[in-house]
Motif scaffolding. Structure first.
Motif, mmCIF file in Angstrom:
data_model
loop_
_atom_site.group_PDB
_atom_site.id
_atom_site.type_symbol
_atom_site.label_atom_id
_atom_site.label_comp_id
_atom_site.label_asym_id
_atom_site.label_seq_id
_atom_site.Cartn_x
_atom_site.Cartn_y
_atom_site.Cartn_z
ATOM 1 N N GLU A 147 0.831 -1.211 0.000
ATOM 2 C CA GLU A 147 0.000 0.000 0.000
ATOM 3 C C GLU A 147 0.860 1.254 0.000
ATOM 4 N N GLN A 148 1.920 1.259 0.797
ATOM 5 C CA GLN A 148 2.802 2.424 0.851
ATOM 6 C C GLN A 148 3.581 2.594 -0.460
ATOM 7 N N ALA A 149 3.875 1.467 -1.106
ATOM 8 C CA ALA A 149 4.655 1.515 -2.348
ATOM 9 C C ALA A 149 3.787 1.702 -3.584
ATOM 10 N N LYS A 150 2.472 1.782 -3.430
ATOM 11 C CA LYS A 150 1.554 1.795 -4.578
ATOM 12 C C LYS A 150 1.878 2.866 -5.615
ATOM 13 N N PRO A 151 2.143 4.124 -5.245
ATOM 14 C CA PRO A 151 2.473 5.123 -6.284
ATOM 15 C C PRO A 151 3.674 4.716 -7.133
ATOM 16 N N LEU A 152 4.682 4.141 -6.508
ATOM 17 C CA LEU A 152 5.864 3.698 -7.247
ATOM 18 C C LEU A 152 5.549 2.494 -8.125
ATOM 19 N N ILE A 153 4.694 1.603 -7.630
ATOM 20 C CA ILE A 153 4.312 0.421 -8.395
ATOM 21 C C ILE A 153 3.542 0.833 -9.648
ATOM 22 N N LEU A 154 2.609 1.767 -9.495
ATOM 23 C CA LEU A 154 1.826 2.243 -10.638
ATOM 24 C C LEU A 154 2.723 2.921 -11.674
ATOM 25 N N ALA A 155 3.681 3.681 -11.201
ATOM 26 C CA ALA A 155 4.610 4.349 -12.124
ATOM 27 C C ALA A 155 5.455 3.319 -12.864
ATOM 28 N N ALA A 156 5.915 2.291 -12.152
ATOM 29 C CA ALA A 156 6.748 1.253 -12.777
ATOM 30 C C ALA A 156 5.947 0.445 -13.791
ATOM 31 N N LEU A 157 4.679 0.239 -13.513
ATOM 32 C CA LEU A 157 3.833 -0.549 -14.424
ATOM 33 C C LEU A 157 3.716 0.133 -15.787
ATOM 34 N N LYS A 158 3.733 1.444 -15.810
ATOM 35 C CA LYS A 158 3.632 2.192 -17.071
ATOM 36 C C LYS A 158 4.874 2.001 -17.939
ATOM 37 N N GLU A 159 5.974 1.572 -17.320
ATOM 38 C CA GLU A 159 7.201 1.334 -18.076
ATOM 39 C C GLU A 159 7.195 -0.030 -18.761
ATOM 40 N N LYS A 161 7.762 -3.045 -17.525
ATOM 41 C CA LYS A 161 8.708 -4.056 -17.039
ATOM 42 C C LYS A 161 8.115 -4.833 -15.866
ATOM 43 N N CYS A 162 8.472 -6.118 -15.801
ATOM 44 C CA CYS A 162 8.083 -6.958 -14.656
ATOM 45 C C CYS A 162 6.579 -6.889 -14.379
ATOM 46 N N ARG A 163 5.789 -6.936 -15.435
ATOM 47 C CA ARG A 163 4.349 -6.714 -15.323
ATOM 48 C C ARG A 163 3.681 -7.678 -14.345
ATOM 49 N N GLU A 164 3.995 -8.963 -14.448
ATOM 50 C CA GLU A 164 3.343 -9.950 -13.586
ATOM 51 C C GLU A 164 3.618 -9.670 -12.112
ATOM 52 N N HIS A 165 4.846 -9.324 -11.790
ATOM 53 C CA HIS A 165 5.193 -9.006 -10.406
ATOM 54 C C HIS A 165 4.457 -7.760 -9.922
ATOM 55 N N LEU A 166 4.389 -6.761 -10.780
ATOM 56 C CA LEU A 166 3.744 -5.501 -10.383
ATOM 57 C C LEU A 166 2.240 -5.679 -10.206
ATOM 58 N N LEU A 167 1.619 -6.473 -11.060
ATOM 59 C CA LEU A 167 0.191 -6.750 -10.902
ATOM 60 C C LEU A 167 -0.071 -7.500 -9.599
ATOM 61 N N GLU A 168 0.816 -8.429 -9.281
ATOM 62 C CA GLU A 168 0.678 -9.158 -8.016
ATOM 63 C C GLU A 168 0.770 -8.205 -6.829
ATOM 64 N N LEU A 169 1.658 -7.253 -6.910
ATOM 65 C CA LEU A 169 1.787 -6.263 -5.836
ATOM 66 C C LEU A 169 0.536 -5.401 -5.725
ATOM 67 N N LEU A 170 0.002 -4.957 -6.852
ATOM 68 C CA LEU A 170 -1.218 -4.153 -6.812
ATOM 69 C C LEU A 170 -2.376 -4.930 -6.205
ATOM 70 N N ALA A 171 -2.413 -6.239 -6.448
ATOM 71 C CA ALA A 171 -3.482 -7.073 -5.904
ATOM 72 C C ALA A 171 -3.438 -7.146 -4.387
ATOM 73 N N HIS A 172 -2.316 -6.771 -3.808
ATOM 74 C CA HIS A 172 -2.168 -6.821 -2.345
ATOM 75 C C HIS A 172 -2.211 -5.421 -1.715
#
Length: 272
Positions: A147-159, A161-172
């Motif tokens: 939850e605290q890392a969500k802004p960074l995760i969303l920004a990284a997803l737009k790049e 890279k590592c889509r599956e990992h980032l989606l898993e993080l967003l799901a949590h």
């Protein structure tokens, strides 16, 4: 910096102890006794060192403890639990952060010592692009602080890279975020990986995903394995999935066969 292989010294001490009293325990007894003996060894003075293992690290500053960790790795000397415990208790996270950029197992050790600290999130996201061991270490900490890392995760997803990992993080992250829900639903509809996408929606826990899941589960092109995950996701979100008959489908029969083979192998191993 002078280093000592305390684990090797303990092994030598243990061998001497066992040779003097080989019948003291059976194999299982020795296995239970070794952790206690190791802990006691931490407070045993060692002439070659001039103090006990715990005292050796207690005399170091926080920065020196981190330096010792790096030196152990670079000189091929085993890192003892005594050093790890000292690092856990006294090392400063700002001294450990640079280790996350390394390409070896020190990045994994540093991640476990730093934990889900916001200062480490950018480094953890970069670690997702490395080998499996480093990825797993980064994911563990990012999941704990998703939850605290969500802004960074969303920004990284737009790049991209590592889509599956980032989606898993967003799901949590915490349910209720429209942007996150839209991303997970888009993945469900467009990725072609319905089972994985449904599992992430179940983890996210937003019941607004139910219409999309219900629409997908009735499609004729949805196979048995995807159906199972869709059904689970619908149930997890409080819905009532439709029942379908897959008894004659190829992927269902293959699934049953694999399950039977797995059980057979487990029984065979148990008998051995």
């Amino acid at each position: 910096m002078k280093l000592f292989d305390f684990d090797a010294l303990f092994e030598k001490k243990l061998s001497e102890y066992i040779s003097k009293a080989p019948a003291r325990y059976d194999a299982e007894g020795w296995e239970r006794a070794i952790p206690k003996l190791y802990d006691r060894f931490g407070d045993t003075p060692i002439p070659a060192v001039g103090c006990t293992p715990r005292e050796f690290y207690a005399r170091m500053t926080p920065a020196e403890l981190v330096e010792a960790l790096v030196s152990h790795r670079e000189q091929g000397v085993a890192v003892s639990d005594f050093l790890l415990r000292a690092l856990e208790e006294r090392a400063r996270k700002e001294d450990l952060l640079p280790l996350l950029a390394r390409e070896d197992d020190l990045a994994v050790t540093a991640a476990s010592l730093i934990g889900p600290d916001e200062r480490a999130f950018p480094a953890y996201l970069s670690m997702l692009e490395r080998g499996a061991g480093v990825q797993n270490a980064a994911m563990e900490q990012l999941l704990a602080g998703a939850e605290q890392a969500k802004p960074l995760i969303l920004a990284a997803l737009k790049e991209g890279k590592c889509r599956e990992h980032l989606l898993e993080l967003l799901a949590h992250t915490a349910a209720g975020d429209d942007e996150v829900l839209d991303i997970l639903l888009r993945d469900l509809r467009e990725s072609g990986e319905e089972a994985a996408a449904a599992d992430r929606l179940a983890a996210y826990g937003d019941e607004r995903a139910l219409p999309a899941l219900n629409e997908l589960i009735v499609r004729e092109d949805i196979g048995y394995l995807a159906y199972r995950e869709l059904k689970y996701a619908i149930e997890a979100l409080g819905g009532e999935p439709c029942e379908r008959d897959f008894s004659e489908s190829t992927d269902y029969l293959d699934f049953v066969q694999r399950q039977a083979e797995t059980l057979e192998a487990a029984e065979k191993k148990k008998d051995e």
